[in-house]
Design a protein around this motif. Structure first.
Motif, PDB file in Angstrom:
ATOM      1  N   GLY A  55      10.402  -1.491  -9.883  1.00  0.00           N
ATOM      2  CA  GLY A  55      12.227  -1.173  -9.029  1.00  0.00           C
ATOM      3  C   GLY A  55      11.494  -1.729  -7.801  1.00  0.00           C
ATOM      4  N   LEU A  56      11.237  -1.554  -6.740  1.00  0.00           N
ATOM      5  CA  LEU A  56      11.205  -2.539  -5.680  1.00  0.00           C
ATOM      6  C   LEU A  56      11.161  -4.417  -5.993  1.00  0.00           C
ATOM      7  N   MET A  57      10.665  -5.287  -6.904  1.00  0.00           N
ATOM      8  CA  MET A  57      10.823  -6.131  -7.412  1.00  0.00           C
ATOM      9  C   MET A  57      12.699  -7.058  -7.833  1.00  0.00           C
ATOM     10  N   ALA A  58      12.277  -5.645  -9.076  1.00  0.00           N
ATOM     11  CA  ALA A  58      14.259  -5.931  -9.481  1.00  0.00           C
ATOM     12  C   ALA A  58      14.782  -5.983  -8.324  1.00  0.00           C
ATOM     13  N   SER A  80      16.899  -2.370   2.950  1.00  0.00           N
ATOM     14  CA  SER A  80      15.845  -1.610   3.452  1.00  0.00           C
ATOM     15  C   SER A  80      16.381   0.292   3.170  1.00  0.00           C
ATOM     16  N   ILE A  81      17.821   0.317   3.616  1.00  0.00           N
ATOM     17  CA  ILE A  81      18.248   2.278   2.472  1.00  0.00           C
ATOM     18  C   ILE A  81      18.355   1.651   1.006  1.00  0.00           C
ATOM     19  N   SER A  82      18.450   0.439   0.131  1.00  0.00           N
ATOM     20  CA  SER A  82      17.783   0.772  -1.098  1.00  0.00           C
ATOM     21  C   SER A  82      16.985   1.032  -1.866  1.00  0.00           C
ATOM     22  N   SER A  83      15.477   0.286  -0.676  1.00  0.00           N
ATOM     23  CA  SER A  83      14.511  -0.066  -0.970  1.00  0.00           C
ATOM     24  C   SER A  83      14.029   1.414  -1.059  1.00  0.00           C
ATOM     25  N   TYR A  88      11.628   6.401  -3.326  1.00  0.00           N
ATOM     26  CA  TYR A  88      12.142   8.059  -3.259  1.00  0.00           C
ATOM     27  C   TYR A  88      12.195   8.521  -4.935  1.00  0.00           C
ATOM     28  N   PHE A  89      12.559   7.928  -5.499  1.00  0.00           N
ATOM     29  CA  PHE A  89      13.028   8.034  -6.768  1.00  0.00           C
ATOM     30  C   PHE A  89      11.621   7.872  -7.610  1.00  0.00           C
ATOM     31  N   THR A  90      10.875   7.059  -7.486  1.00  0.00           N
ATOM     32  CA  THR A  90      10.586   6.265  -8.645  1.00  0.00           C
ATOM     33  C   THR A  90       8.554   7.489  -7.176  1.00  0.00           C
ATOM     34  N   SER A 103       8.473  -3.969   1.168  1.00  0.00           N
ATOM     35  CA  SER A 103       9.170  -4.434   0.777  1.00  0.00           C
ATOM     36  C   SER A 103      10.272  -4.218   1.898  1.00  0.00           C
ATOM     37  N   LEU A 104      10.068  -3.514   2.970  1.00  0.00           N
ATOM     38  CA  LEU A 104      11.282  -3.486   3.936  1.00  0.00           C
ATOM     39  C   LEU A 104      10.686  -4.762   5.149  1.00  0.00           C
ATOM     40  N   PHE A 105       9.962  -5.371   4.817  1.00  0.00           N
ATOM     41  CA  PHE A 105       9.526  -6.373   5.079  1.00  0.00           C
ATOM     42  C   PHE A 105      10.028  -7.741   4.907  1.00  0.00           C
ATOM     43  N   GLN A 106       9.274  -7.837   3.113  1.00  0.00           N
ATOM     44  CA  GLN A 106      10.491  -8.879   2.899  1.00  0.00           C
ATOM     45  C   GLN A 106      11.570  -9.072   2.701  1.00  0.00           C
ATOM     46  N   ASN A 107      12.939  -7.368   3.337  1.00  0.00           N
ATOM     47  CA  ASN A 107      14.066  -7.618   3.366  1.00  0.00           C
ATOM     48  C   ASN A 107      14.454  -8.361   4.798  1.00  0.00           C
TER      49      ASN A 107
END
Length: 170
Positions: A55-58, A80-83, A88-90, A103-107
């Motif tokens: 999900g984070l890669m998508a 970041s909120i989306s990540s 949370y959901f996965t 993912s947060l670092f990538q954002n």
């Protein structure tokens, strides 16, 4: 062919784009390579049933496409909120937290105005992905991230560590 074997083959194709990415200096070219790589990496994680990472890669594909058009710090917050929502959901334990941190670092990297800062954040993100991929047992993904961080460090050295005289001679 097993899902695991297919996932390892797909990650091999992603490696091409990751290796290519940091040999460019132009931010736009780096980002375009990231888009292709993360789509393949998302498929890899889905085949391994690593849903947070998939999900984070998508989401990363959308993030990188967006970052081609803006470097707004508001987008860092939005993604970041989306990540965090995806995580949370996965959520499936500590492994989800590692992928979320990456993912947060990538954002932050994606919306950096300068490629130097982009490279620095990507070193942190890649370090997290290496740990993640070791834990989930994906040897080709570990190799991909090791190659990616090496490529990033080589590019960083070429553009930011060499003296101007050495760069002119290269």
């Amino acid at each position: 062919m097993t899902a695991f074997l297919l996932s390892q083959i797909i990650i091999g194709f992603a490696a091409f784009f990751d290796l290519l990415s940091f040999q460019f200096k132009e931010r736009k070219k780096i980002i375009i390579c990231f888009v292709f790589a993360v789509i393949l990496i998302a498929i890899h994680f889905a085949l391994l049933e690593q849903w947070t990472a998939a999900g984070l890669m998508a989401l990363a594909a959308v993030r990188y496409i967006t970052s081609l058009f803006t470097t707004s710090k508001q987008m860092v917050v939005l993604f970041s909120i989306s990540s965090l929502v995806v995580t949370y959901f996965t959520y499936s334990g500590f492994i989800s937290l590692i992928s979320c941190t990456a993912s947060l670092f990538q954002n932050a990297a994606a919306f950096s105005k300068e490629d130097k800062q982009l490279r620095q954040f990507m070193i942190l993100a890649t370090s997290c992905w290496i740990v993640h991929n070791i834990i989930i047992g994906s040897p080709t993904a570990v190799l991909l991230e090791l190659l990616f961080i090496t490529s990033n460090l080589v590019g960083y050295y070429r553009y930011y560590v060499k003296t101007p005289k050495e760069v002119a001679e290269a």
